[in-house]
Design a protein around this motif. Structure first.
Motif, PDB file in Angstrom:
ATOM      1  N   PHE A  82       4.109  10.072   0.589  1.00  0.00           N
ATOM      2  CA  PHE A  82       3.434   9.137   1.490  1.00  0.00           C
ATOM      3  C   PHE A  82       3.009   9.810   2.797  1.00  0.00           C
ATOM      4  N   PHE A 254       8.556   4.492  -3.178  1.00  0.00           N
ATOM      5  CA  PHE A 254       8.065   3.352  -3.961  1.00  0.00           C
ATOM      6  C   PHE A 254       8.623   2.054  -3.390  1.00  0.00           C
ATOM      7  N   SER A 262       3.138  -5.656  -1.494  1.00  0.00           N
ATOM      8  CA  SER A 262       2.861  -6.679  -2.510  1.00  0.00           C
ATOM      9  C   SER A 262       3.351  -8.043  -2.039  1.00  0.00           C
ATOM     10  N   ALA A 265       0.754  -9.542   0.347  1.00  0.00           N
ATOM     11  CA  ALA A 265      -0.443 -10.040  -0.340  1.00  0.00           C
ATOM     12  C   ALA A 265      -0.130 -11.330  -1.099  1.00  0.00           C
ATOM     13  N   ILE A 321      -1.816  -3.553   4.410  1.00  0.00           N
ATOM     14  CA  ILE A 321      -1.756  -2.446   5.370  1.00  0.00           C
ATOM     15  C   ILE A 321      -2.865  -2.718   6.389  1.00  0.00           C
ATOM     16  N   ILE A 324      -4.540   1.966   9.041  1.00  0.00           N
ATOM     17  CA  ILE A 324      -4.239   3.247   8.385  1.00  0.00           C
ATOM     18  C   ILE A 324      -4.400   4.322   9.463  1.00  0.00           C
ATOM     19  N   GLY A 395      -0.108   3.274  -6.437  1.00  0.00           N
ATOM     20  CA  GLY A 395       0.413   2.087  -7.123  1.00  0.00           C
ATOM     21  C   GLY A 395      -0.593   0.948  -7.188  1.00  0.00           C
ATOM     22  N   ALA A 399       0.154  -2.722  -8.599  1.00  0.00           N
ATOM     23  CA  ALA A 399       0.166  -3.878  -7.692  1.00  0.00           C
ATOM     24  C   ALA A 399      -0.750  -4.986  -8.215  1.00  0.00           C
TER      25      ALA A 399
HETATM   26  C1  HEM Z   1      -0.859  -4.879  -2.653  1.00  0.00           C
HETATM   27  C2  HEM Z   1      -0.035  -3.842  -2.679  1.00  0.00           C
HETATM   28  C3  HEM Z   1      -0.307  -2.504  -2.057  1.00  0.00           C
HETATM   29  C4  HEM Z   1      -1.175  -2.170  -1.047  1.00  0.00           C
HETATM   30  C5  HEM Z   1      -2.140  -3.074  -0.299  1.00  0.00           C
HETATM   31  C6  HEM Z   1      -1.037  -0.742  -0.830  1.00  0.00           C
HETATM   32  C7  HEM Z   1      -1.777  -0.030   0.112  1.00  0.00           C
HETATM   33  C8  HEM Z   1      -1.714   1.343   0.264  1.00  0.00           C
HETATM   34  C9  HEM Z   1      -2.545   2.105   1.173  1.00  0.00           C
HETATM   35  C10 HEM Z   1      -3.594   1.517   2.122  1.00  0.00           C
HETATM   36  C11 HEM Z   1      -2.244   3.408   1.007  1.00  0.00           C
HETATM   37  C12 HEM Z   1      -2.903   4.601   1.715  1.00  0.00           C
HETATM   38  C13 HEM Z   1      -2.213   4.872   3.017  1.00  0.00           C
HETATM   39  C14 HEM Z   1      -2.883   5.989   3.795  1.00  0.00           C
HETATM   40  O1  HEM Z   1      -3.913   6.545   3.379  1.00  0.00           O
HETATM   41  O2  HEM Z   1      -2.321   6.315   4.847  1.00  0.00           O
HETATM   42  C15 HEM Z   1      -1.179   3.484   0.023  1.00  0.00           C
HETATM   43  C16 HEM Z   1      -0.578   4.660  -0.404  1.00  0.00           C
HETATM   44  C17 HEM Z   1       0.472   4.698  -1.273  1.00  0.00           C
HETATM   45  N1  HEM Z   1       1.003   3.647  -1.981  1.00  0.00           N
HETATM   46 FE1  HEM Z   1       0.384   1.723  -1.925  1.00  0.00          FE
HETATM   47  N2  HEM Z   1      -0.103  -0.245  -1.690  1.00  0.00           N
HETATM   48  C18 HEM Z   1       0.369  -1.279  -2.456  1.00  0.00           C
HETATM   49  C19 HEM Z   1       1.311  -1.206  -3.467  1.00  0.00           C
HETATM   50  C20 HEM Z   1       1.956  -0.048  -3.852  1.00  0.00           C
HETATM   51  C21 HEM Z   1       2.920   0.038  -4.924  1.00  0.00           C
HETATM   52  C22 HEM Z   1       3.351  -1.142  -5.793  1.00  0.00           C
HETATM   53  C23 HEM Z   1       3.357   1.337  -4.956  1.00  0.00           C
HETATM   54  C24 HEM Z   1       4.370   2.000  -5.862  1.00  0.00           C
HETATM   55  C25 HEM Z   1       5.247   1.382  -6.592  1.00  0.00           C
HETATM   56  C26 HEM Z   1       2.649   2.067  -3.922  1.00  0.00           C
HETATM   57  C27 HEM Z   1       2.813   3.399  -3.640  1.00  0.00           C
HETATM   58  C28 HEM Z   1       2.031   4.121  -2.757  1.00  0.00           C
HETATM   59  C29 HEM Z   1       2.186   5.565  -2.551  1.00  0.00           C
HETATM   60  C30 HEM Z   1       3.197   6.489  -3.235  1.00  0.00           C
HETATM   61  C31 HEM Z   1       1.195   5.931  -1.628  1.00  0.00           C
HETATM   62  C32 HEM Z   1       0.913   7.327  -1.075  1.00  0.00           C
HETATM   63  C33 HEM Z   1      -0.151   8.003  -1.908  1.00  0.00           C
HETATM   64  C34 HEM Z   1      -0.526   9.383  -1.405  1.00  0.00           C
HETATM   65  O3  HEM Z   1      -0.550   9.615  -0.190  1.00  0.00           O
HETATM   66  O4  HEM Z   1      -0.836  10.234  -2.260  1.00  0.00           O
HETATM   67  N3  HEM Z   1       1.802   1.190  -3.274  1.00  0.00           N
HETATM   68  N4  HEM Z   1      -0.892   2.217  -0.437  1.00  0.00           N
END
Ligand code: HEM
Length: 445
Positions: A82, A254, A262, A265, A321, A324, A395, A399
Protein backbone atom coordinates in the motif's frame (compact mmCIF):
# COMPACT_ATOMS: atom_id res chain seq x y z
CA UNK A 1 -4.49 32.14 -5.94
CA UNK A 2 -4.87 30.34 -2.57
CA UNK A 3 -8.32 28.97 -1.78
CA UNK A 4 -9.40 30.78 1.42
CA UNK A 5 -9.60 28.23 4.21
CA UNK A 6 -8.27 29.74 7.41
CA UNK A 7 -11.66 29.96 9.11
CA UNK A 8 -12.59 26.40 8.23
CA UNK A 9 -9.19 25.31 9.42
CA UNK A 10 -9.63 26.92 12.82
CA UNK A 11 -13.08 25.38 13.07
CA UNK A 12 -11.78 21.90 12.30
CA UNK A 13 -8.91 22.21 14.80
CA UNK A 14 -11.16 23.68 17.45
CA UNK A 15 -13.80 20.96 17.17
CA UNK A 16 -11.14 18.20 16.97
CA UNK A 17 -13.56 16.44 14.65
CA UNK A 18 -10.98 15.25 12.14
CA UNK A 19 -13.29 16.01 9.22
CA UNK A 20 -11.32 17.15 6.18
CA UNK A 21 -14.42 18.00 4.13
CA UNK A 22 -14.80 21.11 6.28
CA UNK A 23 -11.45 22.29 4.91
CA UNK A 24 -12.65 22.35 1.33
CA UNK A 25 -13.68 25.79 0.07
CA UNK A 26 -16.48 26.07 -2.51
CA UNK A 27 -14.17 26.53 -5.50
CA UNK A 28 -12.32 23.26 -4.79
CA UNK A 29 -15.20 21.76 -6.82
CA UNK A 30 -14.69 24.16 -9.73
CA UNK A 31 -10.97 24.71 -10.34
CA UNK A 32 -8.57 22.51 -12.34
CA UNK A 33 -6.13 22.82 -9.46
CA UNK A 34 -5.81 25.20 -6.52
CA UNK A 35 -3.79 25.76 -3.35
CA UNK A 36 -5.59 24.58 -0.24
CA UNK A 37 -5.20 27.68 1.90
CA UNK A 38 -3.04 27.87 4.98
CA UNK A 39 -0.92 25.06 6.33
CA UNK A 40 2.78 24.72 7.26
CA UNK A 41 3.39 22.91 3.99
CA UNK A 42 1.76 23.83 0.70
CA UNK A 43 -1.08 21.58 -0.47
CA UNK A 44 -2.25 21.60 -4.08
CA UNK A 45 -5.60 20.02 -4.78
CA UNK A 46 -5.70 18.66 -8.33
CA UNK A 47 -8.88 17.92 -10.31
CA UNK A 48 -7.84 18.18 -13.96
CA UNK A 49 -8.13 14.55 -15.20
CA UNK A 50 -5.03 14.40 -17.43
CA UNK A 51 -2.92 15.83 -14.59
CA UNK A 52 -4.55 13.33 -12.22
CA UNK A 53 -3.43 10.52 -14.53
CA UNK A 54 0.09 11.95 -14.87
CA UNK A 55 0.48 12.13 -11.09
CA UNK A 56 -0.99 8.73 -10.30
CA UNK A 57 0.83 6.95 -13.15
CA UNK A 58 4.01 8.73 -11.98
CA UNK A 59 6.20 7.50 -14.81
CA UNK A 60 9.10 9.71 -13.66
CA UNK A 61 8.97 8.67 -10.00
CA UNK A 62 8.29 12.24 -8.76
CA UNK A 63 5.03 11.65 -6.87
CA UNK A 64 5.30 8.76 -4.39
CA UNK A 65 2.73 8.14 -1.68
CA UNK A 66 2.63 10.96 0.77
CA UNK A 67 5.11 10.82 3.68
CA UNK A 68 2.41 11.72 6.26
CA UNK A 69 0.29 8.74 5.30
CA UNK A 70 3.19 6.30 4.99
CA UNK A 71 4.52 7.46 8.39
CA UNK A 72 1.12 6.93 10.02
CA UNK A 73 0.66 3.36 8.79
CA UNK A 74 4.28 2.17 8.92
CA UNK A 75 4.06 0.73 12.48
CA UNK A 76 1.15 -1.38 11.29
CA UNK A 77 2.00 -2.54 7.78
CA UNK A 78 5.71 -1.75 7.36
CA UNK A 79 6.89 -1.02 3.83
CA UNK A 80 4.14 -3.12 2.24
CA UNK A 81 2.29 -2.86 -1.08
CA UNK A 82 0.00 0.00 0.00
CA UNK A 83 2.86 2.40 0.77
CA UNK A 84 6.08 1.09 -0.85
CA UNK A 85 7.51 2.48 -4.07
CA UNK A 86 9.92 1.62 -6.91
CA UNK A 87 11.28 -1.90 -7.27
CA UNK A 88 10.04 -2.97 -3.80
CA UNK A 89 6.46 -2.13 -4.78
CA UNK A 90 6.76 -3.76 -8.25
CA UNK A 91 7.90 -7.06 -6.68
CA UNK A 92 5.09 -6.95 -4.09
CA UNK A 93 2.42 -6.13 -6.65
CA UNK A 94 3.54 -9.00 -8.93
CA UNK A 95 3.24 -11.41 -6.01
CA UNK A 96 0.01 -10.10 -4.44
CA UNK A 97 -2.16 -9.43 -7.52
CA UNK A 98 -2.75 -13.12 -8.49
CA UNK A 99 -4.44 -13.71 -5.10
CA UNK A 100 -7.28 -11.51 -6.38
CA UNK A 101 -7.72 -13.26 -9.73
CA UNK A 102 -11.19 -14.34 -10.84
CA UNK A 103 -10.45 -17.89 -9.76
CA UNK A 104 -9.75 -16.86 -6.17
CA UNK A 105 -12.72 -14.51 -6.29
CA UNK A 106 -15.08 -17.39 -6.93
CA UNK A 107 -13.70 -19.23 -3.87
CA UNK A 108 -13.91 -16.03 -1.83
CA UNK A 109 -17.56 -15.71 -2.86
CA UNK A 110 -18.69 -18.62 -0.66
CA UNK A 111 -16.75 -17.21 2.30
CA UNK A 112 -18.54 -13.87 1.73
CA UNK A 113 -21.85 -15.72 1.63
CA UNK A 114 -21.09 -17.44 4.95
CA UNK A 115 -20.31 -14.09 6.60
CA UNK A 116 -23.69 -12.77 5.42
CA UNK A 117 -25.44 -15.92 6.72
CA UNK A 118 -24.11 -15.09 10.20
CA UNK A 119 -25.15 -11.44 9.99
CA UNK A 120 -28.62 -12.43 8.81
CA UNK A 121 -29.11 -14.40 12.05
CA UNK A 122 -28.34 -11.26 14.09
CA UNK A 123 -30.39 -8.98 11.80
CA UNK A 124 -33.40 -11.31 11.91
CA UNK A 125 -33.32 -10.99 15.70
CA UNK A 126 -33.18 -7.19 15.47
CA UNK A 127 -36.08 -7.24 13.01
CA UNK A 128 -38.15 -9.50 15.28
CA UNK A 129 -37.51 -7.47 18.43
CA UNK A 130 -37.84 -4.07 16.75
CA UNK A 131 -34.36 -3.08 18.05
CA UNK A 132 -32.58 -0.30 16.12
CA UNK A 133 -29.39 -1.06 14.25
CA UNK A 134 -26.57 1.27 13.24
CA UNK A 135 -26.00 0.64 9.54
CA UNK A 136 -22.33 1.75 9.81
CA UNK A 137 -21.58 -0.71 12.62
CA UNK A 138 -23.32 -3.57 10.86
CA UNK A 139 -21.32 -2.89 7.68
CA UNK A 140 -18.05 -2.41 9.50
CA UNK A 141 -18.44 -5.77 11.28
CA UNK A 142 -19.67 -7.55 8.16
CA UNK A 143 -16.86 -6.36 5.88
CA UNK A 144 -14.25 -7.14 8.56
CA UNK A 145 -15.76 -10.63 8.83
CA UNK A 146 -15.57 -10.98 5.04
CA UNK A 147 -11.86 -10.06 5.10
CA UNK A 148 -11.09 -12.53 7.91
CA UNK A 149 -12.93 -15.36 6.22
CA UNK A 150 -11.61 -14.73 2.72
CA UNK A 151 -8.01 -14.05 3.79
CA UNK A 152 -7.60 -16.45 6.74
CA UNK A 153 -10.61 -18.80 6.60
CA UNK A 154 -11.47 -17.61 10.14
CA UNK A 155 -14.73 -15.91 11.11
CA UNK A 156 -14.49 -12.60 12.95
CA UNK A 157 -16.30 -14.02 15.97
CA UNK A 158 -13.18 -16.17 16.43
CA UNK A 159 -11.40 -14.53 19.46
CA UNK A 160 -8.13 -13.51 17.74
CA UNK A 161 -9.87 -11.94 14.75
CA UNK A 162 -12.15 -9.98 17.06
CA UNK A 163 -9.10 -8.63 18.94
CA UNK A 164 -7.62 -7.48 15.61
CA UNK A 165 -10.88 -5.68 14.84
CA UNK A 166 -10.94 -3.88 18.21
CA UNK A 167 -7.31 -2.80 17.96
CA UNK A 168 -7.88 -1.57 14.42
CA UNK A 169 -10.59 0.75 15.71
CA UNK A 170 -8.11 2.29 18.18
CA UNK A 171 -5.56 2.70 15.41
CA UNK A 172 -8.02 4.26 12.95
CA UNK A 173 -9.45 6.79 15.38
CA UNK A 174 -6.08 8.00 16.50
CA UNK A 175 -4.43 7.91 13.05
CA UNK A 176 -7.18 10.12 11.58
CA UNK A 177 -6.72 12.76 14.25
CA UNK A 178 -2.91 12.69 14.29
CA UNK A 179 -2.82 12.88 10.48
CA UNK A 180 -5.05 15.92 10.37
CA UNK A 181 -2.94 17.78 12.93
CA UNK A 182 0.25 16.89 11.09
CA UNK A 183 -1.29 17.89 7.77
CA UNK A 184 -1.94 21.35 9.07
CA UNK A 185 1.00 21.96 11.38
CA UNK A 186 3.99 19.92 10.25
CA UNK A 187 6.63 20.74 7.65
CA UNK A 188 7.35 18.22 4.88
CA UNK A 189 9.19 14.99 5.66
CA UNK A 190 9.21 15.59 9.42
CA UNK A 191 9.38 12.42 11.46
CA UNK A 192 6.71 12.71 14.14
CA UNK A 193 6.36 9.84 16.62
CA UNK A 194 2.97 8.14 16.99
CA UNK A 195 1.24 7.97 20.39
CA UNK A 196 2.41 5.05 22.53
CA UNK A 197 -1.08 3.54 22.78
CA UNK A 198 -1.31 3.46 18.98
CA UNK A 199 2.09 1.79 18.68
CA UNK A 200 0.98 -0.74 21.28
CA UNK A 201 -2.26 -1.42 19.34
CA UNK A 202 -0.21 -1.89 16.13
CA UNK A 203 2.14 -4.32 17.88
CA UNK A 204 -0.81 -6.29 19.21
CA UNK A 205 -2.47 -6.40 15.77
CA UNK A 206 0.76 -7.72 14.24
CA UNK A 207 1.00 -10.42 16.92
CA UNK A 208 -2.60 -11.46 16.25
CA UNK A 209 -2.01 -11.49 12.49
CA UNK A 210 1.03 -13.69 13.15
CA UNK A 211 -1.18 -16.12 15.08
CA UNK A 212 -3.52 -16.32 12.09
CA UNK A 213 -0.68 -16.69 9.56
CA UNK A 214 1.14 -19.48 11.41
CA UNK A 215 -1.34 -22.32 10.81
CA UNK A 216 -1.08 -21.49 7.10
CA UNK A 217 2.71 -21.73 7.22
CA UNK A 218 2.75 -25.19 8.81
CA UNK A 219 3.86 -27.96 6.50
CA UNK A 220 0.97 -29.61 4.69
CA UNK A 221 -1.50 -26.85 5.54
CA UNK A 222 -4.18 -26.70 2.88
CA UNK A 223 -6.34 -23.60 3.02
CA UNK A 224 -7.99 -22.26 -0.11
CA UNK A 225 -7.89 -18.61 0.86
CA UNK A 226 -6.11 -15.38 0.03
CA UNK A 227 -3.42 -15.89 2.69
CA UNK A 228 -2.47 -19.23 1.09
CA UNK A 229 -2.31 -17.64 -2.35
CA UNK A 230 0.00 -14.89 -1.07
CA UNK A 231 2.15 -17.45 0.80
CA UNK A 232 2.46 -19.54 -2.37
CA UNK A 233 3.47 -16.51 -4.48
CA UNK A 234 7.10 -16.45 -5.69
CA UNK A 235 9.04 -13.55 -7.10
CA UNK A 236 9.45 -14.56 -10.78
CA UNK A 237 13.00 -13.14 -10.81
CA UNK A 238 14.46 -14.55 -7.59
CA UNK A 239 12.08 -17.44 -6.90
CA UNK A 240 11.76 -16.16 -3.29
CA UNK A 241 8.49 -16.02 -1.35
CA UNK A 242 7.54 -13.49 1.36
CA UNK A 243 9.11 -13.90 4.82
CA UNK A 244 6.75 -14.25 7.83
CA UNK A 245 7.14 -10.54 8.71
CA UNK A 246 6.46 -9.52 5.11
CA UNK A 247 3.37 -11.72 5.09
CA UNK A 248 2.08 -9.97 8.21
CA UNK A 249 2.67 -6.62 6.45
CA UNK A 250 0.85 -7.62 3.27
CA UNK A 251 -2.06 -9.41 4.92
CA UNK A 252 -2.49 -6.52 7.37
CA UNK A 253 -2.92 -4.26 4.33
CA UNK A 254 -5.98 -6.20 3.23
CA UNK A 255 -7.58 -5.57 6.59
CA UNK A 256 -6.58 -1.89 6.54
CA UNK A 257 -7.43 -1.17 2.88
CA UNK A 258 -10.25 -3.61 2.39
CA UNK A 259 -12.74 -3.37 5.20
CA UNK A 260 -13.48 0.25 6.15
CA UNK A 261 -13.53 1.20 2.46
CA UNK A 262 -16.18 -1.39 1.65
CA UNK A 263 -18.05 -0.59 4.88
CA UNK A 264 -18.14 3.10 3.94
CA UNK A 265 -19.50 2.41 0.44
CA UNK A 266 -22.09 -0.05 1.72
CA UNK A 267 -23.31 2.30 4.46
CA UNK A 268 -24.03 4.95 1.82
CA UNK A 269 -25.54 2.38 -0.53
CA UNK A 270 -28.03 1.15 2.10
CA UNK A 271 -28.81 4.71 3.15
CA UNK A 272 -29.55 5.75 -0.44
CA UNK A 273 -31.53 2.60 -1.29
CA UNK A 274 -33.63 3.07 1.84
CA UNK A 275 -34.45 6.67 0.98
CA UNK A 276 -35.10 6.22 -2.80
CA UNK A 277 -38.06 3.82 -3.13
CA UNK A 278 -38.07 3.91 -6.93
CA UNK A 279 -34.43 2.79 -7.10
CA UNK A 280 -34.97 0.15 -4.45
CA UNK A 281 -37.90 -1.24 -6.46
CA UNK A 282 -35.68 -1.50 -9.57
CA UNK A 283 -32.93 -3.25 -7.62
CA UNK A 284 -35.38 -5.76 -6.18
CA UNK A 285 -37.05 -6.31 -9.56
CA UNK A 286 -33.68 -7.09 -11.11
CA UNK A 287 -32.74 -9.53 -8.34
CA UNK A 288 -36.06 -11.35 -8.80
CA UNK A 289 -35.55 -11.59 -12.55
CA UNK A 290 -31.93 -12.72 -12.38
CA UNK A 291 -31.94 -14.95 -9.29
CA UNK A 292 -35.59 -15.98 -9.00
CA UNK A 293 -36.36 -17.41 -5.53
CA UNK A 294 -33.01 -19.17 -5.27
CA UNK A 295 -29.74 -18.05 -3.71
CA UNK A 296 -27.70 -15.19 -5.22
CA UNK A 297 -24.81 -16.94 -6.99
CA UNK A 298 -21.43 -15.92 -8.40
CA UNK A 299 -22.76 -16.60 -11.91
CA UNK A 300 -25.52 -13.99 -11.36
CA UNK A 301 -23.06 -11.16 -10.77
CA UNK A 302 -22.54 -10.06 -14.39
CA UNK A 303 -26.31 -9.85 -14.94
CA UNK A 304 -27.10 -7.56 -11.98
CA UNK A 305 -26.45 -4.52 -14.15
CA UNK A 306 -28.73 -1.97 -12.47
CA UNK A 307 -27.33 -2.92 -9.06
CA UNK A 308 -23.81 -2.49 -10.46
CA UNK A 309 -24.65 0.95 -11.86
CA UNK A 310 -26.29 1.93 -8.57
CA UNK A 311 -23.12 0.95 -6.70
CA UNK A 312 -20.92 2.79 -9.22
CA UNK A 313 -22.95 5.91 -8.59
CA UNK A 314 -22.57 5.44 -4.81
CA UNK A 315 -18.78 5.33 -5.34
CA UNK A 316 -18.99 8.48 -7.44
CA UNK A 317 -20.85 10.69 -4.97
CA UNK A 318 -19.49 8.99 -1.83
CA UNK A 319 -16.01 7.71 -2.75
CA UNK A 320 -14.72 5.85 0.34
CA UNK A 321 -11.18 7.15 -0.20
CA UNK A 322 -11.94 10.86 -0.08
CA UNK A 323 -8.37 11.97 -0.79
CA UNK A 324 -5.46 10.25 -2.51
CA UNK A 325 -2.36 12.06 -1.26
CA UNK A 326 1.06 12.20 -2.94
CA UNK A 327 4.17 14.30 -2.32
CA UNK A 328 6.38 16.13 -4.85
CA UNK A 329 9.95 14.83 -4.53
CA UNK A 330 11.30 17.51 -6.90
CA UNK A 331 10.23 21.00 -7.93
CA UNK A 332 7.64 20.62 -10.71
CA UNK A 333 4.60 22.21 -12.33
CA UNK A 334 1.00 20.97 -12.25
CA UNK A 335 -1.81 22.68 -14.20
CA UNK A 336 0.18 25.93 -14.25
CA UNK A 337 1.06 25.83 -10.51
CA UNK A 338 4.71 25.68 -9.47
CA UNK A 339 5.45 23.21 -6.69
CA UNK A 340 8.52 23.05 -4.46
CA UNK A 341 10.00 19.79 -3.18
CA UNK A 342 7.86 18.56 -0.29
CA UNK A 343 4.61 20.14 -1.52
CA UNK A 344 1.63 17.90 -0.95
CA UNK A 345 -0.39 16.91 -3.97
CA UNK A 346 -3.95 16.04 -3.05
CA UNK A 347 -6.07 14.21 -5.59
CA UNK A 348 -9.58 14.15 -4.27
CA UNK A 349 -12.08 11.69 -5.77
CA UNK A 350 -14.55 13.65 -3.63
CA UNK A 351 -14.13 16.93 -5.58
CA UNK A 352 -13.30 15.34 -8.94
CA UNK A 353 -16.46 13.19 -8.87
CA UNK A 354 -18.59 16.28 -8.07
CA UNK A 355 -16.84 18.65 -10.46
CA UNK A 356 -19.27 20.51 -12.68
CA UNK A 357 -16.88 20.63 -15.68
CA UNK A 358 -16.49 16.86 -15.82
CA UNK A 359 -20.01 15.60 -14.98
CA UNK A 360 -23.45 16.33 -16.36
CA UNK A 361 -25.71 17.23 -13.39
CA UNK A 362 -22.80 16.44 -11.10
CA UNK A 363 -24.82 16.63 -7.87
CA UNK A 364 -27.62 14.33 -9.05
CA UNK A 365 -27.56 10.68 -7.94
CA UNK A 366 -28.34 8.93 -11.21
CA UNK A 367 -27.35 5.25 -11.68
CA UNK A 368 -28.53 5.35 -15.31
CA UNK A 369 -25.68 7.68 -16.27
CA UNK A 370 -23.59 4.46 -16.35
CA UNK A 371 -25.64 2.79 -19.10
CA UNK A 372 -23.76 2.23 -22.40
CA UNK A 373 -26.12 4.64 -24.24
CA UNK A 374 -24.86 7.50 -22.11
CA UNK A 375 -21.15 6.65 -22.32
CA UNK A 376 -20.66 9.85 -24.38
CA UNK A 377 -21.37 11.98 -21.29
CA UNK A 378 -18.31 10.67 -19.46
CA UNK A 379 -14.99 12.46 -19.11
CA UNK A 380 -11.97 10.17 -19.34
CA UNK A 381 -10.21 9.67 -15.99
CA UNK A 382 -12.78 11.69 -14.03
CA UNK A 383 -13.96 8.58 -12.13
CA UNK A 384 -11.31 7.22 -9.79
CA UNK A 385 -12.87 5.59 -6.68
CA UNK A 386 -10.22 2.85 -6.92
CA UNK A 387 -7.38 5.15 -7.98
CA UNK A 388 -5.79 5.03 -11.42
CA UNK A 389 -2.76 3.64 -13.23
CA UNK A 390 -0.38 0.99 -11.92
CA UNK A 391 -1.39 1.53 -8.28
CA UNK A 392 -5.07 1.07 -8.88
CA UNK A 393 -6.77 -0.88 -6.08
CA UNK A 394 -5.84 -4.54 -6.25
CA UNK A 395 -9.12 -5.45 -4.49
CA UNK A 396 -11.49 -3.54 -6.83
CA UNK A 397 -13.13 -6.63 -8.34
CA UNK A 398 -13.33 -8.25 -4.90
CA UNK A 399 -15.03 -5.12 -3.51
CA UNK A 400 -17.52 -5.02 -6.41
CA UNK A 401 -18.60 -8.64 -5.91
CA UNK A 402 -18.72 -8.28 -2.13
CA UNK A 403 -20.92 -5.18 -2.37
CA UNK A 404 -23.28 -6.68 -4.95
CA UNK A 405 -23.75 -9.84 -2.88
CA UNK A 406 -24.34 -8.00 0.40
CA UNK A 407 -26.73 -5.51 -1.19
CA UNK A 408 -28.65 -8.17 -3.11
CA UNK A 409 -29.07 -10.45 -0.11
CA UNK A 410 -29.98 -7.83 2.48
CA UNK A 411 -32.16 -5.57 0.30
CA UNK A 412 -34.10 -8.60 -0.82
CA UNK A 413 -34.72 -9.71 2.77
CA UNK A 414 -35.36 -6.48 4.71
CA UNK A 415 -36.99 -3.06 4.52
CA UNK A 416 -34.66 -0.51 6.13
CA UNK A 417 -36.39 2.42 7.81
CA UNK A 418 -33.68 5.06 8.35
CA UNK A 419 -34.31 7.44 11.27
CA UNK A 420 -33.62 11.16 10.88
CA UNK A 421 -32.50 10.67 7.28
CA UNK A 422 -32.49 14.46 6.75
CA UNK A 423 -29.71 14.95 9.26
CA UNK A 424 -27.26 12.44 7.73
CA UNK A 425 -24.10 14.31 6.59
CA UNK A 426 -20.84 13.07 5.09
CA UNK A 427 -17.51 13.52 6.91
CA UNK A 428 -14.04 12.54 5.69
CA UNK A 429 -12.09 10.74 8.36
CA UNK A 430 -9.97 7.81 7.22
CA UNK A 431 -12.81 7.09 4.80
CA UNK A 432 -15.93 9.04 3.77
CA UNK A 433 -18.40 8.21 6.54
CA UNK A 434 -21.65 9.69 7.82
CA UNK A 435 -20.75 12.22 10.55
CA UNK A 436 -23.02 10.36 13.02
CA UNK A 437 -24.20 6.75 13.08
CA UNK A 438 -27.04 6.03 10.62
CA UNK A 439 -29.72 4.41 12.77
CA UNK A 440 -32.48 2.31 11.24
CA UNK A 441 -35.10 -0.27 12.10
CA UNK A 442 -35.58 -3.39 10.02
CA UNK A 443 -38.60 -5.32 8.85
CA UNK A 444 -38.54 -8.77 7.20
CA UNK A 445 -40.25 -8.58 3.80
C1 HEM B 1 -15.09 -0.08 -2.11
C2 HEM B 1 -13.96 -0.59 -1.65
C3 HEM B 1 -12.58 -0.08 -1.95
C4 HEM B 1 -12.19 1.16 -2.38
C5 HEM B 1 -13.06 2.37 -2.71
C6 HEM B 1 -10.74 1.12 -2.51
C7 HEM B 1 -9.98 2.20 -2.95
C8 HEM B 1 -8.61 2.15 -3.16
C9 HEM B 1 -7.82 3.23 -3.70
C10 HEM B 1 -8.36 4.61 -4.10
C11 HEM B 1 -6.55 2.79 -3.82
C12 HEM B 1 -5.36 3.57 -4.40
C13 HEM B 1 -4.71 4.38 -3.32
C14 HEM B 1 -3.58 5.24 -3.86
O1 HEM B 1 -3.30 5.26 -5.07
O2 HEM B 1 -2.95 5.88 -3.01
C15 HEM B 1 -6.51 1.44 -3.30
C16 HEM B 1 -5.37 0.65 -3.23
C17 HEM B 1 -5.35 -0.60 -2.67
N1 HEM B 1 -6.43 -1.33 -2.24
FE1 HEM B 1 -8.37 -0.78 -2.30
N2 HEM B 1 -10.29 -0.12 -2.16
C18 HEM B 1 -11.38 -0.88 -1.81
C19 HEM B 1 -11.37 -2.21 -1.42
C20 HEM B 1 -10.23 -2.97 -1.28
C21 HEM B 1 -10.21 -4.37 -0.90
C22 HEM B 1 -11.47 -5.19 -0.59
C23 HEM B 1 -8.90 -4.75 -0.84
C24 HEM B 1 -8.29 -6.08 -0.48
C25 HEM B 1 -8.90 -7.04 0.15
C26 HEM B 1 -8.09 -3.60 -1.21
C27 HEM B 1 -6.72 -3.58 -1.27
C28 HEM B 1 -5.97 -2.54 -1.77
C29 HEM B 1 -4.51 -2.60 -1.90
C30 HEM B 1 -3.60 -3.77 -1.51
C31 HEM B 1 -4.12 -1.38 -2.48
C32 HEM B 1 -2.70 -0.93 -2.84
C33 HEM B 1 -2.40 -1.28 -4.27
C34 HEM B 1 -1.03 -0.83 -4.73
O3 HEM B 1 -0.55 0.23 -4.31
O4 HEM B 1 -0.44 -1.55 -5.56
N3 HEM B 1 -8.94 -2.54 -1.48
N4 HEM B 1 -7.78 1.05 -2.94
Amino acid sequence: MPLPATLSLLRVLWRREGDLLNLLPANAYKVEAGWLGWSRRSILIVNEPSEVRRILADADGIFPKNDLMTGAVEPLIGDSIFVSSGETWRRQRRMVAPAFSNLHLETAFSAMDAAIDDRVIALDKAAASGADISIDLVMSWLTADVICRTVFSAPLAHGVAEDVYDDFKIFERSAAHVELKRLILSPAFEDIPQHTHVLTACKRIREHLGTMVDPHLRAGADFKDIASAVIAARDPETGQGFTREELIDQLGVFFLAGHETSASALTWAFFIAATRPEMLARIRGEIDTVCGDGPVGFNHMPRLTYLRNFFREVLRLYPPITFIPRVALKPCEIAGHKLKRGAMVMIAPWTLHRHESYWKDAQVFDPDRWTPERAGEMTKDAYIPFGLGPRVCVGAAFAGVEAALILARLLRRYDFDVHDADTVRPAARLTTRPSDPVRASLKRR
